[in-house]
Motif scaffolding. Structure first.
Motif, short mmCIF file in Angstrom:
data_model
loop_
_atom_site.label_atom_id
_atom_site.label_comp_id
_atom_site.label_asym_id
_atom_site.label_seq_id
_atom_site.Cartn_x
_atom_site.Cartn_y
_atom_site.Cartn_z
N ASP A 188 0.79 -1.35 0.09
CA ASP A 188 -0.10 0.09 0.10
C ASP A 188 0.86 1.25 0.12
O ASP A 188 1.97 1.35 0.70
CB ASP A 188 -0.93 -0.14 1.35
N HIS A 189 0.36 2.09 -0.78
CA HIS A 189 1.20 3.43 -0.57
C HIS A 189 0.58 4.78 -1.14
O HIS A 189 -0.74 4.48 -1.71
CB HIS A 189 2.19 3.39 -1.76
N ALA A 190 1.12 5.86 -0.96
CA ALA A 190 0.45 6.86 -1.50
C ALA A 190 0.90 7.24 -2.73
O ALA A 190 2.09 6.96 -3.12
CB ALA A 190 0.81 8.23 -0.43
N TYR A 214 -1.18 -1.38 -4.59
CA TYR A 214 -2.12 -0.69 -4.69
C TYR A 214 -1.95 0.35 -6.08
O TYR A 214 -3.04 0.62 -6.71
CB TYR A 214 -2.22 0.29 -3.36
N ASP A 225 -10.00 3.11 -1.24
CA ASP A 225 -9.69 2.95 -0.03
C ASP A 225 -10.50 1.47 0.94
O ASP A 225 -10.04 0.59 1.48
CB ASP A 225 -10.21 4.20 1.15
N PRO A 241 2.66 -1.30 3.96
CA PRO A 241 2.41 0.40 3.81
C PRO A 241 4.04 1.17 3.45
O PRO A 241 4.84 0.79 4.33
CB PRO A 241 1.99 0.98 5.17
N SER A 247 3.41 10.42 2.56
CA SER A 247 2.59 9.28 2.82
C SER A 247 1.89 9.56 4.10
O SER A 247 0.67 9.24 4.30
CB SER A 247 2.87 8.11 2.51
N LEU A 253 -4.40 6.51 4.18
CA LEU A 253 -3.20 5.47 4.32
C LEU A 253 -3.01 5.17 5.92
O LEU A 253 -3.00 4.01 6.25
CB LEU A 253 -2.24 6.03 3.77
#
Length: 623
Positions: A188-190, A214, A225, A241, A247, A253
């Protein structure tokens, strides 16, 4: 958890009216990917006491879909056979057991897995019969036994086989099934950390881990989300993450990180840069991250050292090659020269066409009788065109020598294009060859066909292109349907001819072999019954089988000579029995093709059986 009925639990969509009450059963009954079914069966068997099972399906398995040899006793051999056919008993006894016996495999136990429903009486009966006929123990897994395992201790396999347990019964999020199976590394990440996240996901995939990222997942039409939260809950064995200065300012997140922390030790934070730890939630800040801020290679090594301990818990597809085979089929070509043949044969035509004036119009009966020994084209009611002079029985207008013309120089004559006249004359000459070879005419299908002899099965001898002396059946019989509905029928090969010219002006004949099907009294079938019975006859005929029949038919028409000859002297037409041939720099790997054929034969058999069942239903309705 996955429940034993239709509902919303585990993302299962309620089944519609008329469908199976259980989504697992419905998907097994209607599967279309037999290769995935083989993998599912081997996975189930691996967790059913056969830990060392060796899958063989999809290769030259010689009647074995999988094999297990006991570590304690090497003589304790188990062979596995998988089937999706409704006639499971016939498949087991007359095909699988017979093939294993013919291959002389040594075994103590045969495990047969089927998507059919088997009663206790049938189970006891077939076990006794296998022991009596073959001397093996039989372990039977029917659809209900599979269902029990897949909705209980092996429910995680449902998510790992989305080609079988598919939507709408087992929905997906982000491209993954959301049936419970904690087997995936979720990255998962921004958006600012997309490069690191996708690089990490790909590197973990190369190491054999099942990963979801993601940044690369198909999320069209989904709330991102909610999708990530669902996967964290239902699929994530570890949640990675990517944390950075950018982030940690992303509220969604951080909320997903907090949600993952509820599930124990699933979260392994990946530090992308030197952010302020005090801004993180307390539980998240207490976890030691994989430090990609010290270099991506350093971070990866640290992360892999942590993940290696999870390998016994994960379904890491037995090496990269197994995963690749799911998407890249076995090559069926090899880099070596190979002759390529076509069902096309060279024709040598006379250079002149004769015109025959009639004293009167022929009757239909006279014309039909005349065509058995003389090839001609009707220009109009009292004018016939041919390569050779007419027989004495033709009522000619005069006894003089009939006029001739060169068809290659004269583009059109008597209102007919010369090329079209030649094409029809060649085809009519082949009809003369058919009559001469003893073939019969079918008014119903408008084809010539080989007659059966004293027995329904008739073979003709021929010399193959490689010089082998062999033979092939031109008539035969089969049984269509099953049980009380089974009815015998007959088939005959029928040659069909098409004539054409290439760019150099050479004439070629294309032979297409048609399969004529009749009942026991010889009456041809009509409508859908034709196609279904033709499938029954030719279901196992591939290129080499059709090619053998093509060569056999041509040589049968030539009385086993190298050419078919109609006419004599300068009016003689000849058709070579040697097919058109090229030298191709790339060869077909016939062993690989046979393996692919074996691999897909189960689904082909299923389609034919479904056709038969449908036909039986129609017959019952008619009665």
């Amino acid at each position: 958890m996955l429940i034993d009925q239709c509902g919303e639990e585990a993302g299962i969509t309620t089944c519609g009216e008329g469908m199976s009450a259980d989504p697992v059963v419905y998907c097994l009954e209607h599967l279309t990917d037999y290769s995935q079914f083989e993998r599912l069966c081997s996975d189930v068997m691996n967790q059913s006491g056969y830990r060392d099972i060796e899958p063989l399906g999809g290769t030259n398995d010689r009647g074995r879909d999988a094999l297990h040899i006991s570590r304690v006793n090497s003589d304790d051999v188990t062979i596995f056979a998988y089937s999706v056919r409704g006639d499971w008993k016939n498949k087991l006894l007359n095909e699988d057991c017979k093939r294993i016996q013919d291959e002389k495999h040594e075994l103590q136990t045969l495990v047969f897995v089927t998507t059919a429903s088997v009663t206790s009486t049938q189970r006891d009966s077939v076990k006794e019969e296998v022991m009596k006929r073959f001397g093996w123990n039989l372990e039977l897994f029917d659809i209900e036994r599979l269902r029990i395992r897949l909705v209980n201790d092996l429910r995680y396999l449902v998510a790992q086989h989305p080609a079988i347990f598919c939507e709408p019964f087992f929905p997906k999020r982000g491209g993954l099934s959301v049936a419970e199976s904690l087997d995936t590394i979720v990255v998962d990440h921004a958006p600012p950390d997309h490069a690191l996240a996708t690089w990490l996901a790909r590197r973990l995939q190369l190491l054999g881990y099942r990963t979801w990222c993601y940044g690369t997942a198909p999320l069209a039409g989904e709330t991102a989300d909610e999708t990530v939260r669902t996967l964290i809950e239902r699929r994530a064995l570890r949640y990675l993450p990517i944390l950075s200065g950018n982030s940690i300012a992303n509220a969604d997140l951080l909320a997903r990180c907090s949600a993952a922390l509820v599930h124990g030790d699933r979260t392994v934070p990946c530090r992308a840069d030197n952010y302020d730890d005090s801004t993180l939630p307390t539980k998240l800040s207490q976890l030691s991250p994989a430090r990609f801020s010290d270099g991506w290679a350093t971070g990866l090594n640290s992360l892999v050292a942590t993940l290696d301990a999870l390998k016994p818990l994960m379904t890491i597809a037995q090496g990269t090659a197994v995963a690749l085979r799911s998407y890249v089929p076995e090559p069926v070509t090899k880099a070596s020269p190979d002759p390529i043949y076509a069902n096309v044969f060279r024709v040598t035509c006379p250079t002149q066409i004769q015109a025959c004036d009639l004293s009167r119009e022929l009757t239909k009966e006279e014309e039909m009788e005349l065509r058995k020994s003389w090839s001609f084209v009707v220009a109009h009611s009292t004018l016939l065109l041919s390569f050779e002079k007419p027989p004495a029985s033709v009522p000619r207008a005069d006894d003089e020598r009939p006029p001739r013309y060169s068809w290659m120089r004269c583009r059109e004559k008597f209102g007919k294009r010369s090329v079209n006249v030649v094409k029809e004359l060649v085809r009519r000459s082949m009809e003369v060859a058919c009559w001469r070879a003893g073939l019969q005419w079918c008014d119903s299908r408008h084809v010539f066909y080989f007659q059966k002899g004293d027995k329904p099965l008739r073979n003709v001898s021929f010399t193959h292109v490689d010089g082998r002396k062999t033979r092939v059946a031109v008539t035969g019989f089969q049984s269509y349907g099953s049980g009380d509905h089974a009815k015998p029928f007959h088939y005959q090969l029928s040659p069909g001819f098409r004539v054409g010219f290439d760019g150099n002006g050479a004439c070629w004949l294309t032979l297409r072999v048609y399969v004529r099907v009749t009942d026991e009294e010889g009456a041809p079938y009509e409508g859908k019954a034709i196609g279904r019975r033709r499938k029954k006859v030719a279901k196992s005929w591939w290129n080499k089988e059709w090619f053998a029949r093509t060569i056999g038919v041509m040589q049968a028409l030539s009385a086993e000579k190298s050419t078919i000859v109609v006419g004599s002297g300068k009016s003689r037409l000849t058709v070579s029995c040697t097919p058109l041939r090229w030298e191709c720099p790339v060869a077909i790997d016939y062993h690989a093709v046979e393996r692919v054929g074996d691999f897909q034969d189960e689904m082909a058999q299923l389609r034919y059986i479904e056709d038969e069942d449908e036909d039986e239903t129609e017959n019952d309705a008619d009665e």
